[in-house]
Design a protein around this motif. Sequence first.
Motif, PDB file in Angstrom:
ATOM      1  N   ALA A   1      -2.282  -3.173   8.752  1.00 53.18           N
ATOM      2  CA  ALA A   1      -1.181  -3.095   9.719  1.00 53.18           C
ATOM      3  C   ALA A   1      -1.088  -4.385  10.528  1.00 53.18           C
ATOM      4  CB  ALA A   1      -1.395  -1.887  10.639  1.00 53.18           C
TER       5      ALA A   1
ATOM      6  N   PHE B   1       0.462  -7.397   8.635  1.00 56.93           N
ATOM      7  CA  PHE B   1       1.920  -7.385   8.482  1.00 56.93           C
ATOM      8  C   PHE B   1       2.657  -7.131   9.795  1.00 56.93           C
ATOM      9  CE2 PHE B   1       0.530  -6.415   4.101  1.00 56.93           C
ATOM     10  CZ  PHE B   1       1.185  -7.448   3.447  1.00 56.93           C
TER      11      PHE B   1
ATOM     12  N   VAL C   1       2.762  -4.457  11.841  1.00 55.91           N
ATOM     13  CA  VAL C   1       3.430  -3.162  11.976  1.00 55.91           C
ATOM     14  C   VAL C   1       2.499  -2.185  12.685  1.00 55.91           C
ATOM     15  CG1 VAL C   1       4.840  -3.513   9.920  1.00 55.91           C
ATOM     16  CG2 VAL C   1       2.630  -2.342   9.707  1.00 55.91           C
ATOM     17  N   PRO C   2       3.050  -1.175  13.364  1.00 53.28           N
ATOM     18  CA  PRO C   2       2.198  -0.183  14.026  1.00 53.28           C
ATOM     19  C   PRO C   2       1.531   0.753  13.022  1.00 53.28           C
ATOM     20  CG  PRO C   2       4.518   0.376  14.297  1.00 53.28           C
ATOM     21  CD  PRO C   2       4.483  -0.968  13.633  1.00 53.28           C
TER      22      PRO C   2
ATOM     23  N   PRO D   1      -0.112   2.705   8.082  1.00 58.30           N
ATOM     24  CA  PRO D   1       0.802   1.716   8.680  1.00 58.30           C
ATOM     25  C   PRO D   1       2.263   2.092   8.452  1.00 58.30           C
ATOM     26  CG  PRO D   1      -0.948   0.616   7.467  1.00 58.30           C
ATOM     27  CD  PRO D   1      -1.048   2.074   7.133  1.00 58.30           C
ATOM     28  N   GLU D   2       3.093   1.777   9.412  1.00 55.61           N
ATOM     29  CA  GLU D   2       4.519   2.091   9.315  1.00 55.61           C
ATOM     30  C   GLU D   2       5.143   1.389   8.107  1.00 55.61           C
ATOM     31  OE1 GLU D   2       8.136   0.777  12.055  1.00 55.61           O
ATOM     32  OE2 GLU D   2       6.875   2.295  13.042  1.00 55.61           O
ATOM     33  N   GLY D   3       5.930   2.145   7.349  1.00 48.04           N
ATOM     34  CA  GLY D   3       6.620   1.602   6.195  1.00 48.04           C
ATOM     35  C   GLY D   3       5.858   1.685   4.889  1.00 48.04           C
TER      36      GLY D   3
ATOM     37  N   LEU E   1       1.737  -1.123   0.967  1.00 47.42           N
ATOM     38  CA  LEU E   1       2.605  -1.737   1.960  1.00 47.42           C
ATOM     39  C   LEU E   1       2.995  -3.113   1.439  1.00 47.42           C
ATOM     40  CD1 LEU E   1       3.941  -1.594   4.750  1.00 47.42           C
ATOM     41  CD2 LEU E   1       1.862  -2.603   5.718  1.00 47.42           C
ATOM     42  N   ASN E   2       4.303  -3.317   1.273  1.00 50.41           N
ATOM     43  CA  ASN E   2       4.798  -4.526   0.618  1.00 50.41           C
ATOM     44  C   ASN E   2       4.142  -4.629  -0.766  1.00 50.41           C
ATOM     45  OD1 ASN E   2       6.375  -4.972   2.870  1.00 50.41           O
ATOM     46  ND2 ASN E   2       4.888  -6.339   3.825  1.00 50.41           N
TER      47      ASN E   2
END
Length: 243
Positions: A85, A88, A90-91, A124-126, A142-143
Amino acid sequence: MPNPTAAMLVIGDEILSGRTRDANMHFLAKALTGHGIELCECRVVRDDQNSIVAAVRALSEGFDHLFTSGGIGPTHDDITADAIAAAFGVPIDIRDDARAVLKAFYDGRGVEATPERLRMARIPEGATLIDNPISAAPGFSLNNVHVMAGVPAIFEAMVASVLPTITGGTPLLSQSLRVDLPEATIAGPLAGLAERFPDLSIGSYPFNMNGAFGANIVIRGHDGARLSAAMIELAGLFPGATG
């Protein structure tokens, strides 16, 4: 079009201290090769957030995919999710879908979903969850980073879950020939073969058996016809060698 590239990041003090022998890189390399993805680099870092963040940023920028193993459990030293997190920006927090997966798993076994256990629902968000059919606690993507557990059986199950979602390329083909000669003797002919087949990877892996030196010559590539042609020429260079 070249095959996608990948790197692996192994996270954990237990690996660097020698307490635990890593088996996940070997499994991942074979799985990616079969899927047409080239594993180009592997790093091992300690349980330190700054070290993890720096490695994640460098490897995720340098390759099409990054696979991590270790550090997503319920204890204080499981800091991988937080580090991803942070890498990148992000929360991160307990997510409803991850909490539901864990609660169903624990309810089915008559075990309380304690705050420590629900810590593994912090995502992590997303991110997209990676299924864990063994112990339920999910990994996540994530990504271009795929975050997985360090326990080999769970890591392997997570790889099996995520690979079908990733576009691969042409599987890497491989053939080998055993040559019972020292490497110094075969080095010149092998160099010439490599020059004539620049599209193939030709590696020499020496051995010593009963006091005698030899080498296994391994040729890898994506074109079966070219691979066969190189193997025929290799066998001609060293009559009597065995496949």
